[in-house]
Design an enzyme around this catalytic site. Structure first.
Site, PDB file in Angstrom:
ATOM      1  N   TRP A  65       0.853  -1.195   0.000  1.00 27.53           N
ATOM      2  CA  TRP A  65       0.000   0.000   0.000  1.00 27.53           C
ATOM      3  C   TRP A  65       0.883   1.236   0.000  1.00 27.53           C
ATOM      4  O   TRP A  65       1.831   1.346   0.784  1.00 27.53           O
ATOM      5  CB  TRP A  65      -0.894  -0.040   1.242  1.00 27.53           C
ATOM      6  CG  TRP A  65      -1.818   1.121   1.384  1.00 27.53           C
ATOM      7  CD1 TRP A  65      -2.593   1.693   0.424  1.00 27.53           C
ATOM      8  CD2 TRP A  65      -2.074   1.852   2.598  1.00 27.53           C
ATOM      9  NE1 TRP A  65      -3.319   2.730   0.950  1.00 27.53           N
ATOM     10  CE2 TRP A  65      -3.027   2.852   2.275  1.00 27.53           C
ATOM     11  CE3 TRP A  65      -1.599   1.759   3.894  1.00 27.53           C
ATOM     12  CZ2 TRP A  65      -3.497   3.742   3.226  1.00 27.53           C
ATOM     13  CZ3 TRP A  65      -2.078   2.636   4.837  1.00 27.53           C
ATOM     14  CH2 TRP A  65      -3.021   3.619   4.507  1.00 27.53           C
TER      15      TRP A  65
ATOM     16  N   ASP B 132      -0.277  -5.634   9.323  1.00 24.68           N
ATOM     17  CA  ASP B 132      -1.311  -4.645   9.020  1.00 24.68           C
ATOM     18  C   ASP B 132      -2.612  -5.392   8.765  1.00 24.68           C
ATOM     19  O   ASP B 132      -2.722  -6.186   7.830  1.00 24.68           O
ATOM     20  CB  ASP B 132      -0.908  -3.825   7.788  1.00 24.68           C
ATOM     21  CG  ASP B 132      -1.870  -2.665   7.533  1.00 24.68           C
ATOM     22  OD1 ASP B 132      -2.838  -2.505   8.294  1.00 24.68           O
ATOM     23  OD2 ASP B 132      -1.645  -1.921   6.560  1.00 24.68           O
TER      24      ASP B 132
ATOM     25  N   ALA C   6      -6.261  -4.553   8.018  1.00 23.87           N
ATOM     26  CA  ALA C   6      -7.201  -3.490   7.664  1.00 23.87           C
ATOM     27  C   ALA C   6      -8.533  -4.005   7.137  1.00 23.87           C
ATOM     28  O   ALA C   6      -9.459  -3.213   6.967  1.00 23.87           O
ATOM     29  CB  ALA C   6      -6.569  -2.567   6.616  1.00 23.87           C
TER      30      ALA C   6
ATOM     31  N   LYS D  19     -12.863  -0.264   7.148  1.00 21.17           N
ATOM     32  CA  LYS D  19     -13.532  -1.063   6.123  1.00 21.17           C
ATOM     33  C   LYS D  19     -14.622  -1.953   6.696  1.00 21.17           C
ATOM     34  O   LYS D  19     -15.757  -1.941   6.226  1.00 21.17           O
ATOM     35  CB  LYS D  19     -12.499  -1.918   5.368  1.00 21.17           C
ATOM     36  CG  LYS D  19     -11.310  -1.159   4.802  1.00 21.17           C
ATOM     37  CD  LYS D  19     -11.698  -0.075   3.827  1.00 21.17           C
ATOM     38  CE  LYS D  19     -10.508   0.478   3.057  1.00 21.17           C
ATOM     39  NZ  LYS D  19      -9.492   1.160   3.879  1.00 21.17           N
TER      40      LYS D  19
END
Length: 398
Positions: free
Chosen positions: A130, A211, A213, A246
């Site tokens: 990302w 991470d 997410a 999200k």
């Protein structure tokens, strides 16, 4: 003081957002911005969030600070969501959590903690990763290196090359891993690959910085946590940055958490004091609204069930779109195999076209994506799938 500052180019994603908004074409398609959208093109407020928010507002009697480490109920609920209620790291008291300003804030807090503990640390990130990982992690002074990850020829993970590179890392090197729904490729590690990675991290004494997410949007809420739960049970130290943007739809509420798993309770307590000091030096006190909503959902069995159903629906819609867009692309441009899109998970995939073709899609067909051809699958709708596939076919045949 500011007269000699240079004007910077706009952030690529923010620039893409502005260009899309300014486009008046009725057929325009936004596949650039990484937010979930429904089939009407809206980013909805989840029903569980609406109901929880009403409860939170009705009960709230003050706007005073909560705590430097954030809402303690939220922190504990997030630990159970990510790791599972009976996880051995939790029962051993090895986990400490600080509420963060979204997943980005959690990543930055984790980076600052690593820099505090070991200023010469190098963080190794996947190729690609990302885009915002780079400024978030390097902005505090940490050095970054790359390891191979994505195989464009298959649309999957180049696992052997990844392992070969990580095997050469020195002890205490930090490796950033995506828990699920890899951004930007959609190519995820299998459970067996996570197990192989675990053995490597043990033998090389590496620190995983995970991470997380998109929990729930890949295979499922529990399934997407396989890697973090495995590593946290078997390794002495793990850092996990979590976002609620999200899966709870709390984008603008900036809600996230940083979990740090340490070798023992003494180290865990020390870590929390360091995190509070770091947070105090950046933003002092965290916001509470999103955290209070999330806690209400996770602490209320009815709301939690409703939320889980909504996450299942979002995941199902994304998986359905992956199938449908591959079908349309096969019809419109059979000379090119886009089947890998259906095998990937989460909101993102690489289309695998050139920068020139990406820009032709925007200028000629009003289809917006980042220059690396990352597309947000959730930006597609049933009423624009055929248009999108037709536009791709036109660009490929030009």
């Amino acid at each position: 003081m500011f007269e000699r500052l240079d004007r910077l180019a706009p952030d690529p994603i923010l620039g893409l957002m502005a260009a899309f908004r300014a486009d008046t074409d009725p057929h325009k398609v936004d596949l650039g911005v990484g937010v979930y959208r429904n089939d009407q093109g809206d980013t909805p407020i989840l029903q569980a969030v609406r109901k929880a928010e009403q409860v939170v507002l009705a009960r709230q009697t003050t706007k005073s600070y909560v705590a430097a480490a954030g809402n303690p109920g939220f922190n504990q609920a997030m630990e159970r969501l990510v790791l599972g209620a009976d996880h051995p790291a939790l029962t051993a008291g090895r986990v400490r959590t600080i509420e963060a300003t979204g997943g980005c804030g959690a990543l930055r807090l984790g980076a600052e903690l690593i820099r505090t503990a070991s200023p010469d640390s190098v963080v190794h990130v996947s190729t690609p990763t990302w885009a915002n990982h780079i400024p978030l992690l390097s902005g505090c002074g940490l050095k970054l290196e790359r390891y191979p990850y994505f195989d464009p020829s298959t649309g999957g993970v180049n696992f052997r090359s990844m392992m070969s590179t990580l095997e050469k890392l020195p002890a205490r090197a930090v490796v950033l891993l995506h828990a699920s729904c890899h951004n930007p490729t959609g190519a995820d590690l299998s459970d067996e690959q996570w197990r192989e990675l675990l053995a490597l991290f043990k033998s090389r004494n590496l620190l995983p910085f995970i991470d997380m997410a998109y929990q729930g949007l890949g295979r499922g809420i529990v399934e997407d946590a396989f890697g973090p739960r495995l590593f946290s049970a078997e390794l002495p130290e793990v850092t996990i940055a979590v976002s609620c943007s999200k899966n709870f739809g709390l984008y603008r509420e900036r809600t996230g958490a940083l979990h740090v798993i340490t070798e023992n309770v003494t180290a865990a307590d020390a870590v929390l004091t360091q995190l509070v000091r770091i947070a105090r030096s950046i933003y002092s006190m965290p916001p509470d609204h999103g955290a209070a909503i999330t806690y209400e959902i996770l602490d209320n069995s009815g709301l939690r069930e409703l939320w889980a159903d909504e996450v299942t629906a979002m995941r199902g819609r994304i998986q359905g779109l992956r199938h449908d867009v591959v079908h349309q692309l096969r019809l419109k441009c059979p000379q090119r195999d886009f089947g890998f899109i259906e095998t990937q998970r989460g909101m993102f995939s690489y289309l695998g076209i050139t920068v020139e073709q990406v820009r032709a899609l925007q200028s000629r067909h009003h289809v917006y994506m980042t220059d690396d051809s990352r597309i947000n699958i959730a930006g597609l709708r049933q009423d624009n799938l055929e248009y999108f596939a037709h536009a791709v076919a036109k660009v490929l045949s030009a």
